[in-house]
Scaffold this motif. Sequence first.
Motif, PDB file in Angstrom:
ATOM      1  N   VAL A   3       0.682  -1.203  -0.061  1.00 17.88           N
ATOM      2  CA  VAL A   3      -0.036   0.157  -0.172  1.00 17.88           C
ATOM      3  C   VAL A   3       0.679   1.246  -0.019  1.00 17.88           C
ATOM      4  N   LYS A   4       1.925   1.350   0.837  1.00 18.10           N
ATOM      5  CA  LYS A   4       2.805   2.393   0.977  1.00 18.10           C
ATOM      6  C   LYS A   4       3.478   2.608  -0.584  1.00 18.10           C
ATOM      7  N   ASP A   6       2.007   1.817  -3.398  1.00 18.94           N
ATOM      8  CA  ASP A   6       0.820   2.152  -4.348  1.00 18.94           C
ATOM      9  C   ASP A   6       0.696   3.723  -4.187  1.00 18.94           C
TER      10      ASP A   6
END
Length: 57
Positions: A3-4, A6
């Motif tokens: 997630v980081k 992205d």
Amino acid sequence: MDVKYDLASYVRVLKMASTPSWNEFSQIAKVAGAGIFLIGLLGFVIFAIMTFIPGGV
């Protein structure tokens, strides 16, 4: 799925993006409108041809 990573990619893309000028926007809108019109016209012509062919809609 990282997630980081992205989110960093999304932020990078948003920083590179810019608002188009009025002339650029107007030209894009005209081309898109012409494309929509031509596709609609093509669909209408196909519909008209299919109506006159025996066994058509």
